[in-house]
Design a protein around this motif. Structure first.
Motif, short mmCIF file in Angstrom:
data_model
loop_
_atom_site.label_atom_id
_atom_site.label_comp_id
_atom_site.label_asym_id
_atom_site.label_seq_id
_atom_site.Cartn_x
_atom_site.Cartn_y
_atom_site.Cartn_z
N ILE A 8 0.83 -1.21 0.00
CA ILE A 8 0.00 0.00 0.00
C ILE A 8 0.86 1.26 0.00
N ASP A 9 1.94 1.26 0.81
CA ASP A 9 2.86 2.41 0.81
C ASP A 9 3.42 2.63 -0.59
N ILE A 12 0.85 4.21 -2.81
CA ILE A 12 0.72 5.63 -2.47
C ILE A 12 1.85 6.42 -3.11
N TYR A 24 -6.71 13.46 -0.57
CA TYR A 24 -6.66 12.24 0.22
C TYR A 24 -7.83 11.33 -0.13
N LEU A 27 -7.04 9.67 -3.47
CA LEU A 27 -5.95 8.73 -3.25
C LEU A 27 -6.46 7.50 -2.51
N SER A 28 -7.25 7.71 -1.48
CA SER A 28 -7.75 6.58 -0.70
C SER A 28 -8.64 5.66 -1.54
N ILE A 31 -6.41 3.42 -3.73
CA ILE A 31 -5.67 2.34 -3.06
C ILE A 31 -6.58 1.48 -2.17
N LEU A 33 -8.51 2.27 0.53
CA LEU A 33 -8.49 2.52 1.97
C LEU A 33 -9.46 3.65 2.25
N PRO A 35 -10.24 7.38 3.85
CA PRO A 35 -9.36 8.56 3.85
C PRO A 35 -8.46 8.71 5.07
N CYS A 38 -5.40 6.42 5.05
CA CYS A 38 -4.60 6.85 3.90
C CYS A 38 -3.78 8.08 4.28
N GLN A 39 -4.45 9.06 4.88
CA GLN A 39 -3.77 10.28 5.31
C GLN A 39 -2.68 9.97 6.34
N ARG A 41 -0.96 7.22 6.60
CA ARG A 41 0.17 6.60 5.89
C ARG A 41 1.01 7.66 5.18
#
Length: 155
Positions: A8-9, A12, A24, A27-28, A31, A33, A35, A38-39, A41
């Protein structure tokens, strides 16, 4: 900080390298996840120094100067003081876009943007004449056309 990157990293980082301004929420979703995690990470990656900043990739018009790739060979590779002096000068030089310490025939690889080739010639002559730097030679090539520009991590 020592950090291990999981799948996951890495997702991102790949997304942020190309789309640094993504929200976020978006992005979440990409991937898979929520939010908040995700934030968290992203912030952990920032604190660890893996994400050092967010930058705009610029493609300036041709009349905004010339980009020059330059290779620099030190005259005396054993003189760390000369290298440090050169590295400090490069770090403070607005024309230098990127600089890498490299192995092989040359010691440094640089990418510069100068007003014109005459300005680059003046700058490189100044470096060559500076006895503190102990530069043996500079080999340069002006950039003719950008073919591919990869998303680059911040330095």
């Amino acid at each position: 900080m020592n950090i291990t990157l999981d799948r996951i990293d890495r997702q991102i980082l790949a997304i942020l390298a190309c789309e640094g301004r993504i929200s976020y929420r978006a992005l979440s979703e990409r991937i898979h996840l929520t939010p908040r995690p995700c934030q968290e990470r992203v912030r952990r990656l920032e604190r660890a120094g893996i994400i050092r900043g967010y930058h705009a990739a610029l493609v300036l018009p041709q009349d905004e100067g010339v980009v020059v790739l330059a290779q620099v060979a030190m005259a005396d590779k054993s003189r760390r003081a000369a290298q440090q002096a050169f590295e400090q000068a490069v770090a403070a030089c607005d024309e230098v876009l990127d600089c890498w310490l490299v192995s092989g025939e040359f010691d440094y690889q640089l990418r510069l943007r100068c007003r014109d080739l005459a300005a680059f010639r003046t700058l490189s002559s100044t470096w060559l004449e500076n006895r503190q730097f102990r530069i043996g030679r500079i080999v340069s090539s002006p950039q003719l056309q950008e073919i591919k520009l990869a998303a680059r991590p911040a330095s």
